[in-house]
Design a protein around this motif. Structure first.
Motif, PDB file in Angstrom:
ATOM      1  N   GLU A   1       0.833  -1.189   0.000  1.00 17.60           N
ATOM      2  CA  GLU A   1       0.000   0.000   0.000  1.00 17.60           C
ATOM      3  C   GLU A   1       0.873   1.246   0.000  1.00 17.60           C
ATOM      4  O   GLU A   1       1.792   1.383   0.804  1.00 17.60           O
TER       5      GLU A   1
ATOM      6  N   THR B   1      -3.953  -2.417  -3.092  1.00 12.31           N
ATOM      7  CA  THR B   1      -5.293  -2.069  -2.615  1.00 12.31           C
ATOM      8  C   THR B   1      -6.188  -1.613  -3.759  1.00 12.31           C
ATOM      9  O   THR B   1      -7.326  -2.062  -3.900  1.00 12.31           O
TER      10      THR B   1
ATOM     11  N   PRO C   1      -7.154  -4.785   2.146  1.00 13.94           N
ATOM     12  CA  PRO C   1      -7.269  -3.382   2.532  1.00 13.94           C
ATOM     13  C   PRO C   1      -8.267  -3.182   3.665  1.00 13.94           C
ATOM     14  O   PRO C   1      -9.355  -3.761   3.634  1.00 13.94           O
TER      15      PRO C   1
END
Ligand SMILES: Nc1nc2c(ncn2[C@@H]2O[C@H](COP(=O)(O)OP(=O)(O)OP(=O)(O)O)[C@@H](O)[C@H]2O)c(=O)[nH]1
Ligand SMILES: [Mg+2]
Length: 440
Positions: free
Chosen positions: A97, A120, A279
């Motif tokens: 991420e 994500t 996520p």
């Protein structure tokens, strides 16, 4: 429609129909990662493929800690830009991420036509492609908007620089107020999606009440994406849930009744799969879907026994189960796809996981034993009750006969005395009439 809206609305839904995009994957090896980089990248490649992109190059870097500005080192960022250029890539996908500013800084380094996204965003993209129910689509839109919100500046600068020929200075001024407008709009949208989801979730819990109010024992299938959850619900209940060899084939949950050999009915629910680095926005957005798992009496944790990464996958699933508050629900580790294992490997697994079940949704092997384990779990949750039901509550006596196991029954002056085994859901119905030890 503003340009951001068109990014959100157009983005994923049409991508599969368009020409497949060309992607460069970037992975970073850091100390103490629970998952080998190579297999994480292999998984990222499958995700990219599912989302409609072909991987044209992969590059990795070993780092002690991510660079706060560009995640990878500055030199590496230039190298990635060159790699994307030479492979005519449309997309650079990071396995980790990125912060909104890292993403924006990386986009500045790349050619203008190259998008920089992270794992994500890719997962959100696939979810958007696969969402079919109203609730599923709303959950995805919520997660997308939450993801987008802190990135509006970066995206706006990117779009603005395309539109105005780019360059420092051309990105501010008038546009800044546009940015404010967009932020406000996204915030409003998030609020309204949340409200709508709450409404749907109330409806869903009412449905669940009426479904489960019947006191049925609830079994939920949970597990890593592609482990075979949908195949298993199909095998157990004859449902026809879509199952195919792509990640996140299932987003919407499906519940089916299933009759155990002893005649008792339970419900089985198939739901969305998990993945490592899931996520947090998605976990939050999919709360009501995941509540199907958190509200179960028994979880079958479906594991792909044929995956070389099954241990990491087990860990990733347990993490999400913790996150949604399902860690204390009784769980049966269910190793699936055992048809793909040789006898020796299977025997080794059975030794290592003595309390697990070993099945093949494909061949049907081990399913009977699994059903036996479900039956055992269902009856072990029963409570033994001793009640005196007044004669005007004939409905409760009927309920006892139809849904509970009666140990003894006698008619007394004030009502029917019953000793029975009842599923947890019925206990509250009988509790006003419990005979305490003193009365007996
Ligand atoms: N060989 C073999 N393949 C299986 C078995 N169970 C499932 N599969 C295959 O594994 C793939 C994934 O199966 P699904 O049932 O869609 O898996 P899932 O867990 O529902 O996956 P998602 O919904 O994407 O999270 C499909 O190609 C299935 O045909 C099994 O017992 N043996
Ligand atoms: Mg599925």
């Amino acid at each position: 429609m503003t340009e951001y809206e068109s990014v959100i609305q157009k983005g994923p839904a049409t991508k599969a129909e368009e020409r497949r995009e060309r992607a460069v994957l970037v992975g970073v090896e850091r100390p103490g990662l629970p998952w080998p980089l190579e297999s994480s990248l292999a998984e990222l490649e499958r995700l990219a493929d599912t989302a409609g992109a072909d991987v044209v190059a992969t590059t990795t870097q070993r780092l002690d800690a991510p660079n706060p500005r560009t995640f990878v080192g500055t030199g590496k960022a230039d190298e990635i830009a060159e790699l994307a250029r030479s492979h005519e890539a449309d997309l650079v996908i990071f396995d980790d991420e990125l912060t909104p500013s890292q993403q924006a800084n990386l986009e500045k380094v790349m050619d203008k036509s190259v998008k920089v996204i992270d794992r994500t965003a890719l997962i959100l993209d696939i979810f958007a492609l696969h969402a079919t129910s109203k609730e599923g689509r709303l959950q995805v839109r919520l997660a997308q908007n939450q993801y987008l919100y802190p990135r509006l500046r970066g995206m706006w600068a990117h779009l603005a620089s395309n539109r105005m020929g780019g360059g420092v200075g051309s990105r501010f001024g008038e546009g800044e107020s546009q940015l404010e407008v967009d932020r406000r709009m996204v915030r409003k949208r998030i609020t309204s999606i949340r409200r709508e989801l709450e409404r749907l979730s109330d409806v869903r819990s009412l449905q669940r009440e009426s479904r489960y109010g019947s006191g049925m024992f609830k079994v939920a299938l949970a597990g890593y994406t592609n482990a075979g959850k949908s195949s298993l619900i199909n095998r157990l209940t004859g449902a026809d849930v879509l199952s195919y060899d792509k990640l996140f084939a299932t987003l919407d949950s499906t519940t089916r009744k299933f009759e155990l050999p002893e005649g008792r009915e339970v419900t089985v629910t198939d739901t969305v799969g998990f993945i490592q680095k899931l996520p947090t926005t998605l976990v939050e957005a999919f709360k009501s879907t995941l509540d199907e798992i958190a509200g179960a009496d028994l979880i079958l944790h479906v594991i792909d026994a044929s995956s070389p990464e099954f241990e990491g996958q087990i860990e990733a699933v347990c993490e999400v189960l913790d996150q949604i508050g399902a860690q204390s629900i009784p769980t049966i580790a269910t190793f699936n796809k055992c048809d793909l294992l040789d006898a020796e490997t299977l025997a080794g697994l059975k030794r290592r996981y003595p309390s697990a079940r070993f099945v093949s949704a494909r061949s049907g092997e081990g399913i009977e034993e699994l059903v036996g384990a479900i039956a055992q779990a269902a009856s072990s949750a029963d409570a033994k009750l001793d009640v005196l039901v007044p004669y005007q509550r004939g409905d409760l006596v009927s309920l006892a006969h139809e849904r509970c196991h009666i140990i003894s029954e006698s008619h007394e002056a004030t009502g029917t005395r019953l000793q029975l085994l009842a599923a947890p859901a019925f206990v509250s119905a009988f509790s006003p009439y419990l005979v305490s030890d003193d009365d007996a």
